[in-house]
Design an enzyme around this catalytic site. Structure first.
Site, PDB file in Angstrom:
ATOM      1  N   GLN A 128       0.839  -1.199   0.000  1.00 12.40           N
ATOM      2  CA  GLN A 128       0.000   0.000   0.000  1.00 12.40           C
ATOM      3  C   GLN A 128       0.878   1.255   0.000  1.00 12.40           C
ATOM      4  OE1 GLN A 128      -1.909   0.983   3.733  1.00 12.40           O
ATOM      5  NE2 GLN A 128      -3.774   1.618   2.697  1.00 12.40           N
ATOM      6  N   GLY A 129       0.875   2.000  -1.095  1.00 14.31           N
ATOM      7  CA  GLY A 129       1.665   3.226  -1.206  1.00 14.31           C
ATOM      8  C   GLY A 129       0.789   4.449  -1.010  1.00 14.31           C
ATOM      9  N   SER A 131       0.911   6.525   2.412  1.00 18.78           N
ATOM     10  CA  SER A 131       1.581   7.520   3.265  1.00 18.78           C
ATOM     11  C   SER A 131       2.820   8.106   2.604  1.00 18.78           C
ATOM     12  CB  SER A 131       2.013   6.881   4.585  1.00 18.78           C
ATOM     13  OG  SER A 131       0.929   6.279   5.216  1.00 18.78           O
ATOM     14  N   SER A 163       4.395  -1.252   4.053  1.00 16.31           N
ATOM     15  CA  SER A 163       4.574  -2.621   4.559  1.00 16.31           C
ATOM     16  C   SER A 163       4.697  -3.609   3.404  1.00 16.31           C
ATOM     17  CB  SER A 163       3.379  -3.019   5.434  1.00 16.31           C
ATOM     18  OG  SER A 163       3.186  -2.081   6.460  1.00 16.31           O
ATOM     19  N   GLU A 246      -9.814  -1.585   5.156  1.00 17.52           N
ATOM     20  CA  GLU A 246      -8.644  -1.733   6.022  1.00 17.52           C
ATOM     21  C   GLU A 246      -9.033  -1.584   7.499  1.00 17.52           C
ATOM     22  OE1 GLU A 246      -5.465   0.970   5.094  1.00 17.52           O
ATOM     23  OE2 GLU A 246      -4.036  -0.087   6.375  1.00 17.52           O
TER      24      GLU A 246
HETATM   25  C1  LIG Z   1       3.342  -0.650  11.408  1.00 13.96           C
HETATM   26  C2  LIG Z   1       2.876   0.363  10.394  1.00 13.96           C
HETATM   27  C3  LIG Z   1       2.621  -0.044   9.114  1.00 13.96           C
HETATM   28  C4  LIG Z   1       2.212   0.890   8.167  1.00 13.96           C
HETATM   29  N1  LIG Z   1       2.002   0.445   6.887  1.00 13.96           N
HETATM   30  C5  LIG Z   1       1.662   1.334   5.948  1.00 13.96           C
HETATM   31  C6  LIG Z   1       1.525   0.904   4.582  1.00 13.96           C
HETATM   32  O1  LIG Z   1       1.687  -0.275   4.262  1.00 13.96           O
HETATM   33  N2  LIG Z   1       1.228   1.824   3.654  1.00 13.96           N
HETATM   34  C7  LIG Z   1       1.030   3.133   3.980  1.00 13.96           C
HETATM   35  O2  LIG Z   1       0.714   3.896   3.079  1.00 13.96           O
HETATM   36  N3  LIG Z   1       1.161   3.588   5.256  1.00 13.96           N
HETATM   37  C8  LIG Z   1       1.482   2.706   6.229  1.00 13.96           C
HETATM   38  N4  LIG Z   1       1.648   3.152   7.539  1.00 13.96           N
HETATM   39  C9  LIG Z   1       1.556   4.591   7.820  1.00 13.96           C
HETATM   40  C10 LIG Z   1       0.370   5.012   8.671  1.00 13.96           C
HETATM   41  O3  LIG Z   1      -0.827   4.966   7.926  1.00 13.96           O
HETATM   42  C11 LIG Z   1       0.687   6.439   9.182  1.00 13.96           C
HETATM   43  O4  LIG Z   1       1.789   6.315  10.073  1.00 13.96           O
HETATM   44  C12 LIG Z   1      -0.488   7.069   9.901  1.00 13.96           C
HETATM   45  O5  LIG Z   1      -1.506   7.394   8.986  1.00 13.96           O
HETATM   46  C13 LIG Z   1      -0.082   8.351  10.680  1.00 13.96           C
HETATM   47  O6  LIG Z   1       0.567   9.248   9.841  1.00 13.96           O
HETATM   48  P1  LIG Z   1       1.969   9.921  10.251  1.00 13.96           P
HETATM   49  O7  LIG Z   1       2.879   8.795  10.687  1.00 13.96           O
HETATM   50  O8  LIG Z   1       2.404  10.769   9.105  1.00 13.96           O
HETATM   51  O9  LIG Z   1       1.678  10.812  11.527  1.00 13.96           O
HETATM   52  P2  LIG Z   1       1.127  12.303  11.531  1.00 13.96           P
HETATM   53  O10 LIG Z   1       0.007  12.419  10.572  1.00 13.96           O
HETATM   54  O11 LIG Z   1       2.292  13.238  11.388  1.00 13.96           O
HETATM   55  O12 LIG Z   1       0.544  12.414  12.989  1.00 13.96           O
HETATM   56  C14 LIG Z   1       1.350  12.704  14.134  1.00 13.96           C
HETATM   57  C15 LIG Z   1       0.412  12.823  15.333  1.00 13.96           C
HETATM   58  O13 LIG Z   1      -0.494  13.935  15.160  1.00 13.96           O
HETATM   59  C16 LIG Z   1      -1.848  13.493  15.282  1.00 13.96           C
HETATM   60  N5  LIG Z   1      -2.714  14.221  14.363  1.00 13.96           N
HETATM   61  C17 LIG Z   1      -2.443  14.538  13.073  1.00 13.96           C
HETATM   62  N6  LIG Z   1      -3.508  15.175  12.519  1.00 13.96           N
HETATM   63  C18 LIG Z   1      -4.467  15.249  13.491  1.00 13.96           C
HETATM   64  C19 LIG Z   1      -5.788  15.783  13.542  1.00 13.96           C
HETATM   65  N7  LIG Z   1      -6.356  16.372  12.486  1.00 13.96           N
HETATM   66  N8  LIG Z   1      -6.482  15.675  14.703  1.00 13.96           N
HETATM   67  C20 LIG Z   1      -5.929  15.074  15.796  1.00 13.96           C
HETATM   68  N9  LIG Z   1      -4.680  14.553  15.810  1.00 13.96           N
HETATM   69  C21 LIG Z   1      -3.959  14.641  14.671  1.00 13.96           C
HETATM   70  C22 LIG Z   1      -1.800  12.026  14.890  1.00 13.96           C
HETATM   71  O14 LIG Z   1      -2.901  11.308  15.390  1.00 13.96           O
HETATM   72  C23 LIG Z   1      -0.476  11.578  15.518  1.00 13.96           C
HETATM   73  O15 LIG Z   1      -0.628  11.306  16.884  1.00 13.96           O
HETATM   74  C24 LIG Z   1       2.050   2.250   8.509  1.00 13.96           C
HETATM   75  C25 LIG Z   1       2.308   2.666   9.823  1.00 13.96           C
HETATM   76  C26 LIG Z   1       2.726   1.734  10.754  1.00 13.96           C
HETATM   77  C27 LIG Z   1       3.011   2.233  12.148  1.00 13.96           C
END
Ligand SMILES: Cc1cc2nc3c(=O)[nH]c(=O)nc-3n(C[C@H](O)[C@H](O)[C@H](O)COP(=O)(O)OP(=O)(O)OC[C@H]3O[C@@H](n4cnc5c(N)ncnc54)[C@H](O)[C@@H]3O)c2cc1C
Length: 384
Positions: A128-129, A131, A163, A246
């Site tokens: 899944q691309g 993020s 992932s 998902e």
């Molecule tokens: C084990 C794992 C596997 C993953 N696999 C994939 C994958 O296969 N493909 C893929 O595309 N992605 C994947 N991800 C990514 C995952 O979807 C993102 O990490 C997630 O959406 C959070 O985005 P971020 O890490 O950019 O955090 P950010 O968006 O930067 O958030 C940081 C913090 O701010 C909070 N925050 C941000 N905006 C708001 C808001 N509007 N209101 C309240 N709080 C807020 C968040 O909740 C968080 O606590 C994976 C992540 C993990 C941990």
């Protein structure tokens, strides 16, 4: 809802149990967590066995190559495979649990015929691309660009936390096709073959030590327009379908696994005398109630998804929120049961505890699920 097995369901359960007892002893041992090619081969081999026995894609609609089984049969399948210690979906997670169902719901007949059978037969792995470094919670802020050039899109940008990228054949890829449009409107959903020139995968190591996910760099990558699912610039709508699967149904099998771990914890606590501690007993009892409630919610979600035209509703966010926290609490309780041994990485549950931390982040953080529940289910006003 009547939750007891009908005679047909009892028969389905008995036949499945019988089949599992025959095939599981023939399975090769599980490869080590870092042997990704081995894990891919193992997980796809199991999927092939399911396919040959008629158990692949139980929850997929029949016109997408699935079995069109009832929600209860699907849940019986999850219970029985877990009870028997069968392999988990593993490298097949994205393909079977959200890319495939998205293509089944949104793809053309040709796309369904091309992509769905190899997922069911255990021949192709998807990742899944979605993020990007500055587009996680705020996914619509993604910047990976695709410009149209004849029959291709030419893609430039990067993805993160992808992932299974190292062993994937295909990627469900979100790209920006109209930079001038408002941010939710200029996005397109593409199927990218991971062996296309210009795709570079750089593994990332998690807290639990495994290179579970990767950064993916895209440099002048040509993707045929025919690989677009949905219309150009309509990708946000298709993305909501993917995320609904998902969050709503992809993790249901893991609830059964958590219930098993809880039973093991209680047994271990009795064995070591920790059970005499009333605080720990209360904690395990509360978790037992929580996972029972989650299993009922699961039954409701799966039935609702099937009854309401294939795509789960926003109720999946309630499940995802509660499940990811309950999983963390379960492995915290495991640390309590283990005592000092909770620092020994070779002990059961210790790596699981580390990886459980990611569950409230992956597939959308808890804060984002709270926002969805507040705004889209409870109808509360937006905070901004
Ligand atoms: C084990 C794992 C596997 C993953 N696999 C994939 C994958 O296969 N493909 C893929 O595309 N992605 C994947 N991800 C990514 C995952 O979807 C993102 O990490 C997630 O959406 C959070 O985005 P971020 O890490 O950019 O955090 P950010 O968006 O930067 O958030 C940081 C913090 O701010 C909070 N925050 C941000 N905006 C708001 C808001 N509007 N209101 C309240 N709080 C807020 C968040 O909740 C968080 O606590 C994976 C992540 C993990 C941990």
């Amino acid at each position: 809802m009547d939750l007891t097995d009908t005679p047909e369901e009892q028969e389905f359960r008995a036949r499945l149990r019988e089949w599992l007892a025959i095939v599981l002893p023939t399975l090769p041992p599980k490869p080590s967590p870092d042997d990704w090619p081995g894990r891919r081969a193992h997980d796809l081999g199991w999927q092939r066995m399911l396919y040959d026995a008629g158990y692949a894609g139980l929850h997929w609609p029949a016109d997408a190559g699935g079995r069109g089984a009832t929600p209860t049969q699907h849940l019986i399948f999850l219970e029985e495979t877990e009870r028997a210690g069968a392999p988990y979906v593993g490298a097949g997670f994205v393909g079977l649990l959200h890319a495939g169902p998205t293509i089944a719901a949104e793809g053309t007949a040709g796309q369904r015929a091309r992509w769905l059978p190899p997922i069911l037969r255990g021949e192709e792995v998807w990742c899944q691309g979605f993020s990007e470094p500055d587009a996680g919670s705020d996914l619509a802020a993604l910047r990976t660009r695709a410009r149209r050039d004849g029959d291709d899109y030419v893609v430039n940008g990067s993805k993160i936390w992808t992932s299974h990228a190292e062993v994937a054949d295909w990627c469900e890829l979100l790209v920006r096709t109209d930079p001038a449009a408002t941010k939710h409107r200029g996005i397109t959903w593409l199927a990218l073959p991971m062996d296309t020139p210009g795709v570079t995968v750089r593994p990332l190591r998690t807290l639990a030590g495994s290179a579970e996910f990767a950064e993916v760099f895209l440099d002048e990558v040509r993707v045929p327009v025919a690989n677009r699912v949905g219309d150009e610039n309509d990708g946000w709508r298709v993305t909501m379908v993917t995320l609904a699967f998902e969050r709503g149904t992809a993790f249901v099998g893991e609830v059964v696994a958590c219930r098993r771990v809880l039973g093991e914890l209680a047994r271990e606590a009795r064995r070591t005398g920790r059970w005499d501690d009333p605080v720990l007993r209360r904690r395990l009892g509360r978790l037992n109630a929580e996972f029972r409630a989650l299993w009922r919610l699961t039954q409701w979600n799966v039935s609702e998804a099937q009854a309401s035209g294939r795509v789960p509703g926003v109720g999946g966010s309630v499940f995802k929120l509660r499940y990811s926290h309950a999983r963390q609490e379960l492995y915290d309780a495991a640390a309590d049961v283990l005592g000092d041994a909770a620092l020994d990485l070779d002990r059961p549950w210790v790596l699981d505890r580390l990886s459980s931390l990611s569950y409230t982040i992956a597939a959308g953080t808890s804060q984002i699920q709270h926002n969805i529940v507040a705004e889209r289910i409870l109808g509360l006003p937006k905070g901004r």
